[in-house]
Design an enzyme around this catalytic site. Structure first.
Site, PDB file in Angstrom:
ATOM      1  N   ALA A 292       0.785  -1.234   0.000  1.00 39.10           N
ATOM      2  CA  ALA A 292       0.000   0.000   0.000  1.00 39.10           C
ATOM      3  C   ALA A 292       0.817   1.285   0.000  1.00 39.10           C
ATOM      4  O   ALA A 292       0.283   2.345  -0.324  1.00 39.10           O
ATOM      5  CB  ALA A 292      -0.947   0.004   1.199  1.00 39.10           C
ATOM      6  N   PRO A 294       3.048   4.498  -0.902  1.00 38.97           N
ATOM      7  CA  PRO A 294       2.838   5.439   0.205  1.00 38.97           C
ATOM      8  C   PRO A 294       1.377   5.767   0.495  1.00 38.97           C
ATOM      9  O   PRO A 294       1.106   6.581   1.367  1.00 38.97           O
ATOM     10  CB  PRO A 294       3.573   6.692  -0.275  1.00 38.97           C
ATOM     11  N   GLY A 296      -1.491   6.334  -1.958  1.00 39.52           N
ATOM     12  CA  GLY A 296      -2.404   6.988  -2.891  1.00 39.52           C
ATOM     13  C   GLY A 296      -3.525   6.080  -3.372  1.00 39.52           C
ATOM     14  O   GLY A 296      -4.715   6.429  -3.301  1.00 39.52           O
ATOM     15  N   LYS A 297      -3.160   4.899  -3.869  1.00 43.46           N
ATOM     16  CA  LYS A 297      -4.186   3.965  -4.344  1.00 43.46           C
ATOM     17  C   LYS A 297      -5.015   3.433  -3.175  1.00 43.46           C
ATOM     18  O   LYS A 297      -6.217   3.202  -3.319  1.00 43.46           O
ATOM     19  CB  LYS A 297      -3.542   2.818  -5.115  1.00 43.46           C
ATOM     20  N   GLU A 316       1.477  -2.725   4.476  1.00 45.19           N
ATOM     21  CA  GLU A 316       2.754  -2.138   4.060  1.00 45.19           C
ATOM     22  C   GLU A 316       3.857  -2.695   4.953  1.00 45.19           C
ATOM     23  O   GLU A 316       3.719  -2.739   6.171  1.00 45.19           O
ATOM     24  CB  GLU A 316       2.701  -0.620   4.146  1.00 45.19           C
ATOM     25  N   ASP A 360       0.114  -3.705  -6.067  1.00 48.61           N
ATOM     26  CA  ASP A 360       0.869  -2.642  -6.750  1.00 48.61           C
ATOM     27  C   ASP A 360       2.334  -2.899  -6.439  1.00 48.61           C
ATOM     28  O   ASP A 360       2.903  -2.344  -5.507  1.00 48.61           O
ATOM     29  CB  ASP A 360       0.407  -1.277  -6.247  1.00 48.61           C
ATOM     30  N   CYS A 413       4.153   0.178 -12.062  1.00 48.23           N
ATOM     31  CA  CYS A 413       4.439   1.435 -12.749  1.00 48.23           C
ATOM     32  C   CYS A 413       5.691   1.230 -13.598  1.00 48.23           C
ATOM     33  O   CYS A 413       6.684   1.918 -13.460  1.00 48.23           O
ATOM     34  CB  CYS A 413       4.635   2.570 -11.752  1.00 48.23           C
TER      35      CYS A 413
END
Length: 477
Positions: A292, A294, A296-297, A316, A360, A413
């Site tokens: 998770a 930092p 944002g999602k 996290e 992510d 990303c």
């Protein structure tokens, strides 16, 4: 005459009163130098360091704009400048000491990629050099920059870039300031071969060197698009929660100050939305963001979950990043999520606990080179291979954590094939309980996304980061 970059951005000019209160008489250039040196010496992240340095030294307005242009512009074009500087020094540029090299790069950017008059660019840079590296090394920098000033950027690239007819990859690497291995990886992801030309790859490289627009997300249940439009933003092309900010500092917007909106790339918004749009049979109350930080999602997912009466667990591994996640989730819809410090490769939750899971995954970040230009110099050709085992483990454990009928979104990303299609393919080869969904079907307003069953965003096609998305449904068995 006002300074202006060749991309049209108008950076700052220090006013007669000296502008901000940075170090020395030229605070903008000193900030840019300190950022470049920190990136070079200790792998600092410019997107984190620059804003804090501007606040600390009380730079605003034109001084802050100039410092930003010089920092990011120099980092974006560093590869081209190093090739040019290498031709202007008696020894290899790699032998220039780490105090002087940022001065040379900073001067080269002003001379070759802004409309600052050459004499002013050299004079201001050498004045800075005397302060930070001393008179002797400033003389060396002065001699080098006067050689650089003898030609414009196009003339220099004609001299230092490999011939495009015999080495197209090398030509693009120097001309557009990317390591050779990244050009090769991006071309492969786009399906282009140097023998047939790399026209789309070149468009992507050009997009990486353009200043990205600021994109905001209106947090579901906390703010609306209309709120942000009333504050001067423009509705985004694709995301129903996104807006673009044409100008100004997003931190000054009322909704951002109130933490009802945040800066978030549109592709990041859309991959979370795609996960939320997949239809499920049975329950839909338990969601997981397995990586998770930092946050944002996670904040967006918590808002989407809260609108349905579901709850998000945001996991996290790093405690410091988990605190950032907790703040982001807490400022979303009330009681819609909680944050845990956990290793999602060795999860504390039971198998089959979740209806929707986002992975992510940590990656090379090649999809965000517009926003983090120094990342292209931080990685090497082996970086993706080093990350693949972790990415594969995270996806495998995420599928275990999902109940039969539930869905997993695997996101990076990065468009690198090893981190995207390669990871998904390797995990699928080991499992018989997964169905691949056609990701583009859940983002049907966005053209040019589909890569088979997967979705791939691109800066030059969509104006977003190069985000990859795979949607996988867990079957019984």
């Amino acid at each position: 005459m006002p300074y202006q970059s060749r991309s049209g951005h108008r950076p700052a000019r220090r006013d007669s009163k000296g502008g901000g209160r940075g170090t020395g008489p030229d605070p903008a250039r000193r900030v840019a130098y300190d950022v470049l040196k920190a990136v070079h010496d200790r792998d600092a992240y410019a997107n984190l360091l620059l804003p804090s340095m501007l606040r600390e030294r009380k730079l605003a307005g034109r001084d802050a704009a100039l410092a930003t242009e010089l920092s990011y512009g120099t980092l974006r074009h560093q590869g081209s400048y190093d090739a040019i500087l290498d031709a202007c020094v008696d020894r290899s540029i790699s032998s220039v000491d780490s105090d002087v090299l940022p001065i040379l790069r900073l001067g080269a950017h002003q001379l070759l990629n802004t409309k600052i008059p050459p004499h002013a660019a050299v004079s201001a840079t050498i004045t800075l050099a005397r302060r930070v590296v001393g008179t002797h090394r400033a003389r060396f920098a002065n001699a080098v920059l006067r050689k650089v000033a003898a030609r414009d950027l196009g003339e220099w690239l004609d001299i230092v870039a490999p011939d495009g007819g015999t080495d197209l990859v090398g030509h693009l690497a120097v001309t557009h300031s990317h390591p050779r291995w990244i050009v090769e990886a991006l071309a492969e992801a786009l399906g282009e071969d140097p023998a047939g030309g790399l026209a789309e790859t070149e468009r992507l490289l050009v997009a990486h060197n353009e200043r990205p627009q600021v994109t905001l997300v209106a947090k579901p249940g906390r703010a609306s698009i209309a709120d942000l439009v009333n504050s001067g933003a423009v509705p985004a092309r694709f995301s129903p929660y996104g807006v673009y900010l044409p100008e100004g500092d997003p931190a000054l917007l009322r909704e951002v100050k109130q933490q009802r909106a945040a800066v978030q790339d549109e592709a990041s918004q859309l991959v979370a939305l795609a996960l939320s749009r997949v239809g499920l049979d049975g329950g839909d109350a338990h969601w997981l963001d397995a990586c998770a930080g930092p946050g944002g999602k996670a904040a967006l997912l918590a808002g989407l979950a809260g609108k349905r009466g579901a709850r998000l667990v945001a996991a996290e591994l790093q405690p410091a990043r988990a605190r950032l996640v907790a703040g982001a989730v807490r400022r979303s819809v009330r009681d819609a999520g909680r944050t845990v410090v956990a290793d999602s490769t060795r999860p504390p939750w039971r198998a089959g606990s979740f209806d929707r899971v986002l992975v992510d995954a940590p990656c090379t970040g090649l999809g965000a080179l517009r926003r983090r230009p120094e990342a292209r110099w931080r990685r090497d050709a082996g970086s993706a291979a080093e990350l693949v085992p972790l990415q594969r483990s995270l996806l495998d454990r995420a599928l275990d954590a999902t109940r039969p009928g539930g869905v997993v979104a695997y996101v990076t990303c990065s468009p690198h094939l090893a981190e995207t299609r390669g990871v998904v393919g390797e995990v699928l080869a080991e499992r018989s309980d997964v169905t691949v969904l056609r990701a583009a079907d859940y983002l049907d307003d966005v053209p040019g996304l589909a890569v088979g069953d997967y979705a791939q965003f691109w800066p030059h096609r969509h104006g977003t980061d190069a985000m990859f998305l795979a949607l996988l449904r867990r079957r019984s068995g």
